[in-house]
Write a protein that holds these residues in place. Structure first.
Motif, PDB file in Angstrom:
ATOM      1  N   GLU A 201      53.568  46.962  48.466  1.00  0.00           N
ATOM      2  CA  GLU A 201      52.710  47.335  47.166  1.00  0.00           C
ATOM      3  C   GLU A 201      52.280  46.083  46.677  1.00  0.00           C
ATOM      4  O   GLU A 201      51.189  46.170  45.919  1.00  0.00           O
ATOM      5  N   THR A 202      53.028  44.885  46.710  1.00  0.00           N
ATOM      6  CA  THR A 202      52.387  43.591  45.981  1.00  0.00           C
ATOM      7  C   THR A 202      51.084  43.198  46.682  1.00  0.00           C
ATOM      8  O   THR A 202      50.093  42.744  46.039  1.00  0.00           O
ATOM      9  N   LEU A 205      48.414  45.460  45.617  1.00  0.00           N
ATOM     10  CA  LEU A 205      47.835  45.273  44.174  1.00  0.00           C
ATOM     11  C   LEU A 205      47.135  43.951  43.852  1.00  0.00           C
ATOM     12  O   LEU A 205      46.070  44.168  43.293  1.00  0.00           O
ATOM     13  N   GLU A 206      47.450  43.151  44.844  1.00  0.00           N
ATOM     14  CA  GLU A 206      46.726  41.731  44.639  1.00  0.00           C
ATOM     15  C   GLU A 206      45.355  41.801  45.158  1.00  0.00           C
ATOM     16  O   GLU A 206      44.415  40.952  44.923  1.00  0.00           O
ATOM     17  N   SER A 208      43.481  44.878  45.566  1.00  0.00           N
ATOM     18  CA  SER A 208      42.692  45.750  45.155  1.00  0.00           C
ATOM     19  C   SER A 208      41.676  45.768  44.240  1.00  0.00           C
ATOM     20  O   SER A 208      41.809  44.631  43.269  1.00  0.00           O
ATOM     21  N   LYS A 211      42.752  47.122  39.936  1.00  0.00           N
ATOM     22  CA  LYS A 211      44.162  46.639  39.741  1.00  0.00           C
ATOM     23  C   LYS A 211      44.882  47.311  38.700  1.00  0.00           C
ATOM     24  O   LYS A 211      45.822  47.114  38.288  1.00  0.00           O
TER      25      LYS A 211
END
Length: 212
Positions: A201-202, A205-206, A208, A211
């Motif tokens: 997930e991290t 997110l970083e 994408s 965000k």
């Protein structure tokens, strides 16, 4: 690895005696050539000739440059109506692979190796000498079943003779491939453990674009 475990049960399990070579085993193997080695991992079903005569292969693959008259001479001179199980021309390294399958409980023995030599390898080798000027190809044949006799050995040498026929058991092939992919899994897990991202997930997110 799961596929290899299931396939091993097919060719080595209690029900292996009911496995048919042409209608069952053949159709699994020719769509999963990666089990034979890394050099086959990017070979698709469309790249091979499965259950096709040598004559059709020579016409369609265009491995050698000859006209229709020369093809006629080949037809009359050589027995090219023979049908190898799986024929794989890999142009990047100029090696022709022939895979000959035998149903489980048929042991690979010297007679089978000699038959492969006479039906396919010798014929292709002679054609290669005559028409492969400047582009001679090596011929590597593999004969496979669940077992092989103790007196059967590799015939020919790929480097010195330009041809070889290797007897193999399914266990030899499956175990080598299982080890290869288990190592790949271990390497991937090691890279994941060394990653600065502790969870997927991290990472997402970083990286994408959105965000939010």
């Amino acid at each position: 690895v799961d596929f290899l475990n299931t396939f091993s049960e097919l060719v080595n399990g209690k029900g292996r005696g009911s496995v048919k070579e042409r209608t069952m085993l053949h159709h699994v193997v020719d769509k999963n050539l990666w089990i034979f080695g890394e050099e086959f991992e990017n070979i698709s079903y469309n790249d091979i000739s499965s259950d096709v005569s040598l004559k059709t292969i020579l016409e369609e693959q265009e491995m050698y440059q000859f006209d229709s008259d020369e093809l006629g001479e080949i037809v009359s001179e050589y027995k090219i109506n023979k049908v190898p199980d799986i024929f794989i021309p890999i142009k990047k390294n100029s090696i022709i692979y022939i895979i000959e399958l035998k149903k489980p409980k048929v042991k690979i023995n010297p007679k089978i190796i000699n038959e492969i030599m006479d039906k396919y390898v010798k014929t292709l080798s002679e054609i290669n000498k005559k028409y492969g000027v400047g582009d001679k190809k090596k011929i590597h044949a593999i004969a496979i079943s669940d077992t092989k006799t103790e007196n059967v050995f590799t015939m020919g040498n790929l480097e010195t003779d330009g041809l070889t026929i290797v007897p193999k058991s399914w266990d030899e092939i499956i175990n080598a491939t299982r080890a290869r992919y288990t190592q790949k899994i271990d390497d991937l897990n090691h890279k994941l453990n060394q990653s600065k991202w502790k969870d997927l997930e991290t990472f997402v997110l970083e990286h994408s674009d959105n965000k939010e």
